[in-house]
Design a protein around this motif. Structure first.
Motif, PDB file in Angstrom:
ATOM      1  N   SER A  62      57.006  68.443-112.564  1.00  0.00           N
ATOM      2  CA  SER A  62      58.175  67.920-111.848  1.00  0.00           C
ATOM      3  C   SER A  62      57.768  66.794-110.896  1.00  0.00           C
ATOM      4  CB  SER A  62      58.849  69.043-111.062  1.00  0.00           C
ATOM      5  OG  SER A  62      57.981  69.503-110.050  1.00  0.00           O
ATOM      6  N   TYR A  63      58.753  66.024-110.467  1.00  0.00           N
ATOM      7  CA  TYR A  63      58.477  64.865-109.620  1.00  0.00           C
ATOM      8  C   TYR A  63      58.419  65.212-108.136  1.00  0.00           C
ATOM      9  CZ  TYR A  63      58.881  60.208-107.602  1.00  0.00           C
ATOM     10  OH  TYR A  63      58.674  59.059-106.872  1.00  0.00           O
ATOM     11  N   ASP A  64      59.287  66.117-107.683  1.00  0.00           N
ATOM     12  CA  ASP A  64      59.413  66.301-106.236  1.00  0.00           C
ATOM     13  C   ASP A  64      59.236  67.745-105.762  1.00  0.00           C
ATOM     14  OD1 ASP A  64      61.714  67.289-107.296  1.00  0.00           O
ATOM     15  OD2 ASP A  64      63.081  65.965-106.208  1.00  0.00           O
ATOM     16  N   THR A  94      56.755  70.630-104.519  1.00  0.00           N
ATOM     17  CA  THR A  94      55.423  70.736-103.929  1.00  0.00           C
ATOM     18  C   THR A  94      54.956  72.187-103.947  1.00  0.00           C
ATOM     19  OG1 THR A  94      55.998  68.915-102.449  1.00  0.00           O
ATOM     20  CG2 THR A  94      54.052  70.227-101.873  1.00  0.00           C
ATOM     21  N   GLU A 113      50.641  68.565-102.734  1.00  0.00           N
ATOM     22  CA  GLU A 113      51.409  67.366-103.051  1.00  0.00           C
ATOM     23  C   GLU A 113      52.334  67.583-104.239  1.00  0.00           C
ATOM     24  OE1 GLU A 113      48.797  63.414-102.297  1.00  0.00           O
ATOM     25  OE2 GLU A 113      47.935  64.820-103.742  1.00  0.00           O
ATOM     26  N   SER A 114      53.491  66.941-104.175  1.00  0.00           N
ATOM     27  CA  SER A 114      54.326  66.720-105.351  1.00  0.00           C
ATOM     28  C   SER A 114      53.844  65.432-106.010  1.00  0.00           C
ATOM     29  CB  SER A 114      55.787  66.567-104.943  1.00  0.00           C
ATOM     30  OG  SER A 114      55.947  65.398-104.142  1.00  0.00           O
ATOM     31  N   LYS A 160      55.682  62.889-106.417  1.00  0.00           N
ATOM     32  CA  LYS A 160      56.240  61.840-105.555  1.00  0.00           C
ATOM     33  C   LYS A 160      55.286  61.495-104.420  1.00  0.00           C
ATOM     34  CE  LYS A 160      60.280  60.669-102.715  1.00  0.00           C
ATOM     35  NZ  LYS A 160      59.462  60.202-101.579  1.00  0.00           N
ATOM     36  N   GLN A 161      54.682  62.515-103.823  1.00  0.00           N
ATOM     37  CA  GLN A 161      53.730  62.278-102.738  1.00  0.00           C
ATOM     38  C   GLN A 161      52.452  61.611-103.239  1.00  0.00           C
ATOM     39  OE1 GLN A 161      54.029  66.421-101.523  1.00  0.00           O
ATOM     40  NE2 GLN A 161      54.717  65.789 -99.480  1.00  0.00           N
ATOM     41  N   ASP A 167      53.378  58.036-103.436  1.00  0.00           N
ATOM     42  CA  ASP A 167      53.477  57.464-102.089  1.00  0.00           C
ATOM     43  C   ASP A 167      52.111  57.104-101.528  1.00  0.00           C
ATOM     44  OD1 ASP A 167      56.221  57.728-102.139  1.00  0.00           O
ATOM     45  OD2 ASP A 167      56.273  59.572-100.955  1.00  0.00           O
ATOM     46  N   ASP A 174      62.975  60.076-112.579  1.00  0.00           N
ATOM     47  CA  ASP A 174      62.446  61.334-112.047  1.00  0.00           C
ATOM     48  C   ASP A 174      62.515  62.438-113.095  1.00  0.00           C
ATOM     49  OD1 ASP A 174      62.403  59.774-109.799  1.00  0.00           O
ATOM     50  OD2 ASP A 174      63.746  61.037-108.605  1.00  0.00           O
TER      51      ASP A 174
END
Length: 259
Positions: A118-120, A122, A156-157, A159-160, A163, A204
């Motif tokens: 998954s993207y987001d 954690t 972390e996800s 996404k993180q 980032d 996503d």
């Protein structure tokens, strides 16, 4: 017409890949199979006429070792290699060291799929009680980072991951590409997935379905604005590549193991 060529590479198989465990920031060397994968990758790139001008890796040995073996097979050992924690694998927090198939058996395949792809989402953070906490945070390589040790992630996800990766991509890697240099990024499954998401604008939802096998070079052909002129291409025998993708996807399926 493409102006630039960029190669992404998930490192060759590591010891914990073989054992189907979440490796993440625990440092591991390549397995015998991983060494072969990296050598074959370098041989393939050389055979297809590619030459490298710059190589980027994470701070993790399996990423660095893969870069060594690829450049050696290509006869490009002299090419500069830069290392950054920002290319490290996703930090899987409390999941580090656990067996994916056993987790799927206990928590369900869909839950493990979300943790992995998954993207987001954690995972739970790593704490000092975790058996590998001090292996990671007492490692002196993390004293070389551009952030203080206490600011490094504990989980972390994806996404993180993106980032923390983007500043390095924009400020360090992109200028090298724009010098018309052919760049190889020897990194990890999730740092490569994060970069692919950014470069190709993958949604996503769709990034969940992107699986990268170990040791397979990914070619990105980019225009002058670093936009892809066509979808990324996994180089090599396509039947073997699809088998390797299925092998990675099967790691999250429920089955009893002895590890």
């Amino acid at each position: 017409m493409p102006k630039y060529k960029l190669f992404l590479l998930r490192h060759g198989e590591g010891a914990w890949n073989k054992e189907n465990r979440f490796c993440s920031w625990v440092d591991q060397h390549l397995s015998e199979e991983g060494v072969k994968e990296a050598q074959q990758c370098g041989g393939l790139l050389k055979e297809q006429g590619y030459r490298l001008d710059a190589v980027f890796t994470s701070l993790l040995t399996r990423s660095i070792q893969t870069a060594w073996l690829v450049t050696q097979a290509m006869g490009d050992e002299w090419v500069p290699v830069l290392k950054s924690w920002r290319l490290n694998e996703r930090h899987y927090g409390a999941l580090i060291g656990l067996n994916r198939a056993e987790l799927a058996l206990n928590h369900g395949e869909e839950e493990v799929r979300l943790w992995r792809r998954s993207y987001d989402i954690t995972p739970p953070p790593i704490t000092e009680s975790h058996p590998f906490f001090f292996d990671i945070y007492n490692d002196r390589r993390y004293l070389t980072c551009d952030v203080p040790l206490e600011e490094l992630p504990r989980s972390e996800s994806l996404k993180q991951v993106l980032d923390r990766l983007l500043p390095y991509w924009n400020n360090v890697i992109v200028p090298e590409i724009k010098k018309d240099r052919t760049v190889l990024i020897s990194a990890h499954g999730n740092s490569c997935r994060a970069l692919l998401k950014h470069i190709e604008g993958i949604s996503d939802d769709d990034i969940v379905g992107v699986t990268l096998p170990t040791g397979i070079p990914i070619l990105l052909e980019l225009d002058s604005d670093l936009q892809p002129v066509k979808p990324h291409e996994l180089l090599g025998n396509q039947v073997q590549i699809q088998n390797a993708i299925r092998k990675v996807e099967d790691q999250g399926k429920a089955k009893k193991t002895d590890t």
